[in-house]
Design an enzyme around this catalytic site. Sequence first.
Site, PDB file in Angstrom:
ATOM      1  N   TYR A 270      19.509 -15.085 -42.685  1.00 53.74           N
ATOM      2  CA  TYR A 270      18.169 -14.781 -42.164  1.00 53.74           C
ATOM      3  C   TYR A 270      17.920 -13.267 -42.203  1.00 53.74           C
ATOM      4  O   TYR A 270      18.093 -12.571 -41.194  1.00 53.74           O
ATOM      5  CB  TYR A 270      18.040 -15.269 -40.717  1.00 53.74           C
TER       6      TYR A 270
ATOM      7  N   TRP B  83      12.713 -12.677 -36.897  1.00 52.54           N
ATOM      8  CA  TRP B  83      12.165 -13.963 -36.429  1.00 52.54           C
ATOM      9  C   TRP B  83      11.614 -13.816 -35.020  1.00 52.54           C
ATOM     10  O   TRP B  83      12.173 -13.058 -34.204  1.00 52.54           O
ATOM     11  CB  TRP B  83      13.256 -15.041 -36.414  1.00 52.54           C
TER      12      TRP B  83
ATOM     13  N   ASP C 166      13.728 -15.402 -31.918  1.00 54.35           N
ATOM     14  CA  ASP C 166      15.008 -14.668 -31.948  1.00 54.35           C
ATOM     15  C   ASP C 166      14.809 -13.283 -31.334  1.00 54.35           C
ATOM     16  O   ASP C 166      15.640 -12.813 -30.542  1.00 54.35           O
ATOM     17  CB  ASP C 166      15.514 -14.477 -33.384  1.00 54.35           C
TER      18      ASP C 166
ATOM     19  N   TYR D  80      15.542 -15.315 -49.305  1.00 56.48           N
ATOM     20  CA  TYR D  80      15.168 -16.363 -48.344  1.00 56.48           C
ATOM     21  C   TYR D  80      14.023 -17.179 -48.924  1.00 56.48           C
ATOM     22  O   TYR D  80      13.260 -16.696 -49.761  1.00 56.48           O
ATOM     23  CB  TYR D  80      14.745 -15.701 -47.015  1.00 56.48           C
TER      24      TYR D  80
ATOM     25  N   GLY E 240      11.071 -24.290 -33.441  1.00 59.90           N
ATOM     26  CA  GLY E 240      12.340 -23.578 -33.266  1.00 59.90           C
ATOM     27  C   GLY E 240      13.538 -24.499 -33.442  1.00 59.90           C
ATOM     28  O   GLY E 240      14.662 -24.046 -33.586  1.00 59.90           O
TER      29      GLY E 240
ATOM     30  N   ASP F  90      14.083 -26.986 -35.902  1.00 53.45           N
ATOM     31  CA  ASP F  90      13.525 -27.482 -37.156  1.00 53.45           C
ATOM     32  C   ASP F  90      13.704 -28.974 -37.469  1.00 53.45           C
ATOM     33  O   ASP F  90      12.752 -29.667 -37.751  1.00 53.45           O
ATOM     34  CB  ASP F  90      14.131 -26.708 -38.332  1.00 53.45           C
TER      35      ASP F  90
ATOM     36  N   TYR G 155      22.999 -28.870 -37.624  1.00 54.37           N
ATOM     37  CA  TYR G 155      21.874 -28.080 -37.134  1.00 54.37           C
ATOM     38  C   TYR G 155      21.340 -28.571 -35.778  1.00 54.37           C
ATOM     39  O   TYR G 155      22.049 -28.539 -34.788  1.00 54.37           O
ATOM     40  CB  TYR G 155      20.808 -28.172 -38.222  1.00 54.37           C
ATOM     41  N   TRP G 156      20.097 -29.060 -35.716  1.00 56.78           N
ATOM     42  CA  TRP G 156      19.506 -29.468 -34.443  1.00 56.78           C
ATOM     43  C   TRP G 156      19.653 -30.965 -34.198  1.00 56.78           C
ATOM     44  O   TRP G 156      18.928 -31.553 -33.408  1.00 56.78           O
ATOM     45  CB  TRP G 156      18.025 -29.069 -34.394  1.00 56.78           C
TER      46      TRP G 156
ATOM     47  N   GLU H 137      26.367 -19.814 -35.190  1.00 55.01           N
ATOM     48  CA  GLU H 137      24.969 -20.227 -34.988  1.00 55.01           C
ATOM     49  C   GLU H 137      24.881 -21.464 -34.075  1.00 55.01           C
ATOM     50  O   GLU H 137      24.050 -21.530 -33.183  1.00 55.01           O
ATOM     51  CB  GLU H 137      24.357 -20.518 -36.361  1.00 55.01           C
TER      52      GLU H 137
END
Length: 439
Positions: free
Chosen positions: A32, A36, A39, A85, A171, A173, A366-367, A410
Amino acid sequence: MRPDIARLIKQAKKVLRQNWRDQFTVPSPNLYPHQWNWDAGFMAIGYAHFHPRRAQQELNHLFAAQWRNGMLPQIVFNPEALGGYFPEPDFWQTERSANHPSGFLTSGITMPPLHALAAWKIYRHSPNPQQTREWLRDLFPRLLKMHRYFYRERDPQREGLVYIRHPWESGIDNAPAWDAPLRHIPVDSETLPAYQRKDVGQDVPASQRPTNRDYDRYVYLVALFRRLKYHEGNLYRECPFLIQDPLTNSLLNRSNEELIRLARLLGEDSGEIREWYQQTSRALRTKLWHADHGAFDCYDLRNRDFIHTQIASAFMPLICGAPTTEQANRIYQSLESNSFCSMHNDHCFSIPNYDLKGKELDTRNYWRGPVWINTNWLLMQGLKRYGFHQKARSVRRDIIELVSRWGFREYFDPYRGTGYGSQHFSWTAALFIATVMEK
Ligand code: GLC
């Protein structure tokens, strides 16, 4: 302070130093490379404890790129770091909007607004309150403008609940809560603009990130936004993804509370903000509360349906004081069940972003299961607010344990603790500092 913690704080500061780019902090060195939105709020909360000047610079840089209509962009691009990116400014084409800021390259969406909360923390910890007050005098109208944008453009029915119009705005994703609304989006691969992902590769395996199917939908939405020139009224009519989510609304509402405090400090009027606070608290408590499940749900405005998928955002209203005591007790029960890792269970870490018994659980992705330090930090504030101190202490212990064992990663596996995603992740470092330094 325990010597091992003191050593970790030193390392956390080093991560932030290495990720500092002159005026702002990149979330991570490779994955990244720009600034952001939320962030930056988390960084400022961390910096408030040891580097007040950087805390202010971080927010100054972000707010300098605020759109003319008040929207605070999700990404402020670093022109020197382009090429690494996706999607970048050539894809967003925000110059099609009359609202885009001059002199800055940004994306065309926003993120959960926690900046008034960050600003208040900066003031609270400031070694120089007078200077900080002057700085706040400048920031306050911009914060207010952002809140006005949310209530004017994202709450057209004046319900007190704002919507997000892209999963990246949440946030979180690829949280399983977005699966159903995304499934409704008919993507025609013939007409979808060509694109190449940059988030998977040497650093992070594809199995830990959103699927290509999800990405097609993310891209489809961006293509729609640029076709409609980011005109909010038209987007409201046409966007197939419009969700009222408890995370965004709770952070907005907590920021309302802090804005009221800031207004008092600066001698500004807070009538409008108080109304927002009352209305949003009420709407969270009534519309988004699902008594049968004992949880706060998301509401899908486009498909006119509640989304019952249990994600950690369901607990977030604790942070703004909206839940009644009864509601708070019910969500505490869920937080303390095996679905979200009870504090007496030694075989998991709190707080996973998704129900550990959920069908879509993927503990490395991830999420879709992992534990995130920002969610933990936010929920810790909410738990303390409602007097759930033992649980707040156990979340704090888990933050320290995860970071000591796996570094400033992360996200983390909710069972094994293993760190995934980017290394040297800035908000993990910033919020680690905030966690250990807060009383
Ligand atoms: C990912 C996360 C988002 C975060 C961004 C930069 O997109 O989902 O929450 O802001 O990375 O760290």
